[in-house]
Design a protein around this motif. Structure first.
Motif, PDB file in Angstrom:
ATOM      1  N   MET A 139       0.856  -1.176   0.000  1.00 10.69           N
ATOM      2  CA  MET A 139       0.000   0.000   0.000  1.00 10.69           C
ATOM      3  C   MET A 139       0.899   1.234   0.000  1.00 10.69           C
ATOM      4  SD  MET A 139      -3.040  -1.146  -0.120  1.00 10.69           S
ATOM      5  CE  MET A 139      -4.105   0.228   0.338  1.00 10.69           C
TER       6      MET A 139
ATOM      7  N   TYR B 171     -10.342  -4.149  -5.163  1.00 10.68           N
ATOM      8  CA  TYR B 171     -10.747  -3.035  -4.301  1.00 10.68           C
ATOM      9  C   TYR B 171     -10.197  -3.283  -2.903  1.00 10.68           C
ATOM     10  CZ  TYR B 171     -13.913  -1.510  -7.965  1.00 10.68           C
ATOM     11  OH  TYR B 171     -14.433  -1.063  -9.159  1.00 10.68           O
TER      12      TYR B 171
ATOM     13  N   ASP C  52      -8.787   0.924   2.392  1.00 14.04           N
ATOM     14  CA  ASP C  52      -7.556   1.314   3.074  1.00 14.04           C
ATOM     15  C   ASP C  52      -7.960   1.902   4.421  1.00 14.04           C
ATOM     16  OD1 ASP C  52      -4.634   3.273   1.984  1.00 14.04           O
ATOM     17  OD2 ASP C  52      -4.925   1.770   3.558  1.00 14.04           O
TER      18      ASP C  52
ATOM     19  N   TYR D 222      -6.617   4.909   6.474  1.00 14.18           N
ATOM     20  CA  TYR D 222      -6.509   6.126   5.677  1.00 14.18           C
ATOM     21  C   TYR D 222      -7.875   6.550   5.134  1.00 14.18           C
ATOM     22  CZ  TYR D 222      -1.518   5.752   6.203  1.00 14.18           C
ATOM     23  OH  TYR D 222      -0.257   5.690   6.747  1.00 14.18           O
TER      24      TYR D 222
ATOM     25  N   ARG E 103     -10.232   5.500   3.092  1.00 16.79           N
ATOM     26  CA  ARG E 103     -10.476   5.580   1.652  1.00 16.79           C
ATOM     27  C   ARG E 103     -10.516   4.182   1.088  1.00 16.79           C
ATOM     28  NH1 ARG E 103      -4.311   7.823   0.787  1.00 16.79           N
ATOM     29  NH2 ARG E 103      -3.285   5.818   1.102  1.00 16.79           N
ATOM     30  N   VAL E 104     -10.927   4.096  -0.152  1.00 16.32           N
ATOM     31  CA  VAL E 104     -10.886   2.824  -0.864  1.00 16.32           C
ATOM     32  C   VAL E 104      -9.947   3.000  -2.044  1.00 16.32           C
ATOM     33  CG1 VAL E 104     -12.208   1.128  -2.190  1.00 16.32           C
ATOM     34  CG2 VAL E 104     -13.220   2.201  -0.166  1.00 16.32           C
ATOM     35  N   MET E 105      -9.080   2.042  -2.226  1.00 21.86           N
ATOM     36  CA  MET E 105      -8.143   2.110  -3.345  1.00 21.86           C
ATOM     37  C   MET E 105      -8.457   0.996  -4.338  1.00 21.86           C
ATOM     38  SD  MET E 105      -4.602   3.321  -1.630  1.00 21.86           S
ATOM     39  CE  MET E 105      -4.087   3.845  -3.231  1.00 21.86           C
TER      40      MET E 105
ATOM     41  N   GLU F 159      -2.052   1.050  -9.296  1.00 23.55           N
ATOM     42  CA  GLU F 159      -3.190   1.796  -8.773  1.00 23.55           C
ATOM     43  C   GLU F 159      -4.001   2.381  -9.912  1.00 23.55           C
ATOM     44  OE1 GLU F 159      -2.242   4.776  -5.810  1.00 23.55           O
ATOM     45  OE2 GLU F 159      -4.192   5.745  -6.079  1.00 23.55           O
TER      46      GLU F 159
ATOM     47  N   ARG G 137      -8.658   5.930  -6.433  1.00 23.92           N
ATOM     48  CA  ARG G 137      -8.912   5.931  -4.998  1.00 23.92           C
ATOM     49  C   ARG G 137     -10.067   6.895  -4.753  1.00 23.92           C
ATOM     50  NH1 ARG G 137      -3.497   8.441  -2.294  1.00 23.92           N
ATOM     51  NH2 ARG G 137      -2.459   6.892  -3.603  1.00 23.92           N
TER      52      ARG G 137
ATOM     53  N   TYR H 284     -17.184   6.171  -8.847  1.00 28.54           N
ATOM     54  CA  TYR H 284     -16.666   6.482  -7.512  1.00 28.54           C
ATOM     55  C   TYR H 284     -17.227   7.769  -6.935  1.00 28.54           C
ATOM     56  CZ  TYR H 284     -13.313   3.241  -9.602  1.00 28.54           C
ATOM     57  OH  TYR H 284     -12.735   2.192 -10.285  1.00 28.54           O
TER      58      TYR H 284
END
Lengths: 318, 499
Positions: A95, A115, A118, A121, A123-125, A133, A136, A179
Motif C-alpha cells: 500500500m 478493491y 484502506d 486512511y 479511503r478505498v483504493m 493503482e 482511490r 466512484y
C-alpha cells in the motif's frame, strides 16, 4: 491489631496454595480434551508462513479470489500478495501509505479490479491484478462521501459499489461505478440493535445485500436500497450461534458462508440462518484455525480461509 | 521443613530459573549467530523503506518522551517524597509505603485508558502524564527514603548554621542528588522499553516497532538487532542508577534521628490527591459512560473460558515467580548482586523476553502449543519481582535468629528459607498476587507466548481497544484492577506488620 488475623491469613494462603497446585493438573486435563475430527482431511492446500518475504505473512487479515481463482491476501505489513490457485506466490505490492495502519478488507471484482478498503486512511483504493493503482476515493469524515475506517467492499451487477465502515460511523454506503457518493444504504439501529462494526458484506445472486454485524454477532439482510429484510444469529459457540463474524460469502447454491473470528471456525447457513455445517477448530495444526479473519469461495468451489494467527491460508476441498 | 524437603524446594526453584530465564536467554543468544537468508526483509527495514529514517526518528522521539515521563514522575512524587521523608522508623516507612504503592501495581494500560477517557488527542502529553501517574511512587519511596535515613538529620544540623533554603540546598547536594539521578535513570529505562502506555495513548513508540518486528519475523536475530538500540541505553541507565543508588545507600548507614511524629496533614492530603488522580480518576473515567453491570455480564458470557485460563496461568506464574525468587536469593553470591540483577531484568523489553521464550521452546511442540508456554513467558518477564521481594525480606531478616539457626547446623540457604521467609509469608503472599496481576496485564510478552488454547485477557483488551468496544474494554480493565487489589492490600498490611 488482632493477632489472630495473620494466622487466619496463613491458613487461607496454605489452602489457596494447595488449590493452585491442583489447578495445573485440572487445566492440563481440560487442555488435553480435544475433539478429534477429520477436518485436516478436507484441506487440499496450505500455504504461507510467518515473515515479510514473498509468500510469507505477518498476520494476514483479508483475502479474495478473482475470476481466475487467483488468491489475493493482504496482511498487517500492508502488502497485497497474489497467489496461483495452488498457492504459489506470483507477485506482491505494498500500500502506498502504511504508517497509520493497514487494510482489513479485499474484494476482487469480475472485471479484474481489486478493491482495497484502506482502513486507517479512510479511503478505498482500486488496483489492477498486477498491483497498479487505478483509482482511490473517499476521505476521512463522518458525512457523505467520507469514511471512518472502511472494512469491506461489495459490488452489484450494475457496478454500484458498497462500502462498510465503523468507528462510530457504522454503516454501509453506496457509490457509483465512477466512484461518486450515492447514498447511505443502512446505518444506526437495525432490528433492535445499533449496527456495530459491519466487518464484511456480500451480494448474493438475487441481488440482496448480506452484512456481518460483527460486534453484535449477527448477520443482517437488506435489499440494495437498504430496506431491512431479516437478521439472524446470536452470540455463542453452539451451531447456529456466532462469535465475531468477520467475513461472509454468498454461495451460488444460496448458502451463506460465515468466517467466525471468535469461534475459530467456518460455518455455513441457509438463508433463514439455520446452521448447515461447521468446519475448523482452534489450533495450530492442519485443519485447525486460529483467529481467522476471512474466507471466500472461488468459482471452482474451493474455500479459501485466511488463518490469521497461524500466518497462512488454508484451502478446503469442495 | 526438613533438609530433604529444602533440597527439593531449591532444586525446583533453580530449575525454574534455568527453564524460564537461562535456557531462553541462551537460545536467543545462539540464534543471534544464525544468519538470516539473504534478502530477508525485517519490519524495521520495511519501516525505513517507507518513511526513510523512521526507526531512528522513532527512537529519538521515544527517548525524549521517556525523559519527560521520568521528569513528570519526579515532579508528581514531591508530596510523596515529603511524606516518606518524614517517617521516623521502619514501621512508619511501611505505613507510607502501603499508602502510596497502589498506582505502581495497577496495570499502566488501565491508567492510560482511563486518562484517555478524560483527555483526547495530544497523545504525547497524555503518554507523559500517564507514565508520571504510574511511577511517581518509585521516586517517592526511593528519594523520600534517602531523606528519611539521613537527609533530615543533616538538614537539622545545617539549620543551625543558616536559613531553611540554604540548609535544604546543602542537603540536596549531599544526600538527594544521587537518589534523584538514580531514580530518574531507572524510570527513563522503564519508559523507554514500555509498550502498553504509548499504545493506550494511540501512539507508536520504539517498543511498538520492536514488538512488530518480533511478531512478523521468524528470525530472532532480527528482533535482537532491532532491540539493541533500545536495550543499550536502557542497560546503561540502570547500571548508572545502580551505581548511583548503591553509593547513596552506602552513605546512609546512620540511624535516623527523631523527626516529627505522624504525617503532616497538608502533605498527607496532597498524597491522597495524587493517589486519587492516579487510580480512582482513571477508573471512573472508564466506567462513567457505560452500563457496567451489563458490560461485565457480556464480557463473562463471551470470554469466561479465556478469563479462567488467564487467571489460572497468571496465578501459577505468580507462584513460580516467588518460588524462584526465594531460591535464587537464598544463594549468597546471587544475593549480593540481586539489586543489579533486578534492575537489568526488569527493564528488558517484553518483546525480547517473549522472543527468547519462543526461540527456546518452538522446537518442542508439546510445550509450544500448551498453556505452559504462557506461564513460562510470564515467569521470564516478571521473575525479577520474586527476586526483589526475597531480597527485601532477607535484608529485614532477624540476624539473631538466623545466627542461632546456623549455630545449630543449618546452612545459610536453609536458615534463610526456613527462618526469614517463613516469618514473612504475608509479603510472599502479596508477591504472588502482585506478580499475578502484572502477568495478567502484560501485553508485549503475551503477544508472543500466546497459545491457541485461550486468548489472554490482556490481548482481548487490546483487541477491544482497536474495535472500539468500550464496554468490554472497561469490564476487562475492572477485572485487571480487581485482581491487583488483593496484592496491594496484603502488601500494605504486611508493611504495617513489618512482615
Amino acid at each position: 491489631m488482632n493477632r489472630r488475623l495473620p494466622e487466619q491469613f496463613r491458613r487461607v494462603f496454605q489452602s489457596v496454595t494447595r488449590l493452585a497446585l491442583i489447578l495445573p493438573v485440572c487445566l492440563a486435563m481440560i487442555a488435553g480434551c480435544k475433539q478429534n475430527g477429520d477436518a485436516h482431511n478436507e484441506v487440499v492446500a496450505m500455504f504461507g508462513s510467518l515473515g515479510l518475504g514473498p509468500g510469507q505473512f505477518s498476520y494476514p487479515r483479508a483475502l479474495t479470489v478473482d475470476s481466475q481463482n487467483r488468491i489475493f491476501v493482504v496482511d498487517k505489513s500492508a502488502r497485497i500478495q497474489r497467489f496461483s490457485p495452488e498457492g504459489t506466490f506470483q507477485l506482491g505490492w505494498s500500500m502506498p501509505e502504511r504508517v497509520a495502519g493497514k487494510p482489513v478488507g479485499l474484494y476482487a471484482h469480475t472485471d479484474g479490479k481489486i478493491y482495497v478498503p484502506d482502513t486507517h486512511y479512510h479511503r478505498v483504493m482500486v488496483f489492477d491484478p498486477d498491483g497498479h493503482e487505478l483509482a482511490r476515493f473517499g476521505r476521512e469524515g463522518y458525512g457523505d462521501g467520507e469514511f471512518q475506517l472502511p472494512t469491506d467492499v461489495a459490488i452489484d451487477k450494475q457496478g454500484f459499489i458498497y462500502v462498510s465502515e465503523y468507528n462510530g460511523n457504522d454503516r454501509v454506503t453506496k457509490w457509483s461505478p465512477s466512484y461518486e457518493f450515492v447514498s447511505v444504504v443502512c446505518a444506526g439501529e437495525i432490528d433492535g440493535e445499533v449496527m456495530r462494526r459491519p466487518a464484511a458484506m456480500d451480494i448474493d445472486k438475487d441481488g440482496t445485500l448480506w452484512v456481518a454485524d460483527a460486534c453484535n454477532h449477527r448477520i443482517l439482510h437488506f435489499d440494495l436500497n437498504g430496506r431491512f429484510l431479516s437478521s439472524w444469529g446470536e452470540m455463542g459457540g453452539e451451531p447456529g450461534q456466532l462469535r465475531y463474524p468477520y467475513d461472509i460469502d454468498c454461495l451460488d447454491d444460496g448458502t451463506i458462508l460465515v468466517c467466525e473470528f471468535g469461534n475459530h471456525r467456518l460455518q455455513w447457513f441457509d438463508r433463514e440462518g439455520n446452521s448447515i455445517r461447521i468446519w475448523g477448530e482452534q489450533g495450530r495444526g492442519k485443519g485447525e484455525l486460529w483467529a481467522p479473519w476471512g474466507a471466500v469461495v472461488g468459482s471452482d468451489g474451493r474455500v479459501c480461509v485466511v488463518d490469521s494467527l497461524n500466518a497462512r491460508v488454508q484451502i478446503l476441498e469442495k | 521443613m526438613t533438609q530433604k524437603a529444602f533440597a527439593i524446594f531449591m532444586i525446583v526453584g533453580i530449575g525454574l530459573l534455568l527453564a524460564t530465564v537461562v535456557y531462553p536467554a541462551t537460545m536467543l543468544t545462539a540464534k543471534c549467530f544464525e544468519s538470516m537468508p539473504e534478502g530477508t526483509t525485517t519490519a524495521i527495514d520495511d519501516a525505513r523503506d517507507t518513511t526513510g529514517g523512521f526507526a531512528s526518528s522513532l527512537f529519538l522521539r521515544s527517548a525524549g518522551l521517556a525523559a519527560l515521563g521520568a521528569t513528570a514522575a519526579c515532579v508528581f512524587a514531591l508530596p510523596g517524597i515529603r511524606l516518606v521523608g518524614g517517617t521516623v522508623n521502619a514501621r512508619q516507612f511501611g505505613l507510607a509505603t502501603s499508602l502510596i504503592i497502589a498506582p505502581l501495581v495497577l496495570p499502566p494500560i488501565v491508567i492510560g485508558l482511563g486518562v484517555r477517557s478524560w483527555i483526547r488527542g495530544v497523545s504525547e502529553i497524555r503518554c507523559v502524564i500517564v507514565w508520571g501517574l504510574w511511577c511517581w511512587p518509585i521516586a517517592a519511596l526511593l528519594v523520600g527514603g534517602a531523606w528519611a535515613r539521613r537527609g533530615h538529620q543533616l538538614y537539622e544540623v545545617a539549620l543551625l548554621h543558616g536559613g531553611k533554603f540554604k540548609a535544604f540546598k546543602s542537603v540536596l547536594g549531599s544526600v538527594l542528588v544521587r537518589p534523584i539521578v538514580g531514580v530518574w535513570m531507572l524510570m527513563f529505562a522503564l519508559f523507554l522499553g514500555d509498550y502498553s502506555v504509548p499504545h493506550s495513548c494511540d501512539m507508536i513508540a520504539y517498543a511498538t516497532a520492536l514488538l512488530s518486528e518480533a511478531t512478523s519475523s521468524p528470525y530472532p536475530v532480527a528482533t535482537v538487532i532491532a532491540g539493541f538500540p533500545l536495550l543499550a541505553p536502557m542497560l546503561v541507565a540502570v547500571v548508572v542508577a545502580y551505581l548511583v543508588g548503591g553509593r547513596a545507600e552506602a552513605s546512609d548507614q546512620d540511624e535516623p534521628t527523631k523527626a516529627q511524629a505522624g504525617f503532616p496533614r497538608v502533605t498527607f492530603a496532597l498524597v491522597l490527591a495524587m493517589i486519587t488522580v492516579s487510580t480512582l480518576l482513571p477508573t471512573y473515567g472508564l466506567i462513567r459512560n457505560i452500563a457496567l453491570i451489563k458490560a461485565i455480564a457480556t464480557t463473562w458470557e463471551l470470554y469466561r473460558s479465556d478469563i479462567a485460563y488467564s487467571l489460572a496461568t497468571a496465578f501459577i506464574a505468580g507462584l513460580m515467580i516467588v518460588w524462584m525468587g526465594i531460591c535464587v536469593t537464598a544463594i549468597a553470591p546471587i544475593r549480593r548482586i540481586a539489586p543489579l540483577l533486578v534492575l537489568v531484568w526488569a527493564v528488558v523489553p517484553g518483546a525480547l523476553v517473549g522472543q527468547a521464550v519462543v526461540a527456546a521452546y518452538l522446537p518442542f511442540d508439546v510445550i509450544y502449543s500448551h498453556w505452559m508456554l504462557t506461564v513460562i513467558g510470564y515467569v521470564a518477564r516478571f521473575g525479577w519481582i520474586g527476586v526483589l521481594l526475597a531480597y527485601v525480606v532477607v535484608k529485614q531478616s532477624d540476624e539473631a535468629t538466623m545466627g542461632a539457626a546456623m549455630v545449630d547446623g543449618a546452612s545459610t540457604g536453609f536458615a534463610t528459607c526456613r527462618v526469614t521467609f517463613a516469618n514473612h509469608w504475608p509479603t510472599m503472599c502479596a508477591g504472588v498476587l502482585i506478580a499475578t496481576a502484572m502477568s495478567l496485564a502484560e501485553i508485549a510478552t503475551t503477544t508472543l507466548v500466546r497459545v491457541p488454547v485461550f486468548s489472554p485477557v490482556s490481548l482481548v483488551l487490546i483487541e477491544k481497544f482497536h474495535r472500539f468496544e468500550d464496554d468490554i474494554l472497561a469490564a476487562i480493565c475492572i477485572l485487571l484492577l480487581v485482581v491487583a487489589c488483593p496484592g496491594i492490600a496484603i502488601f500494605s498490611l504486611a508493611s504495617r506488620w513489618g512482615r
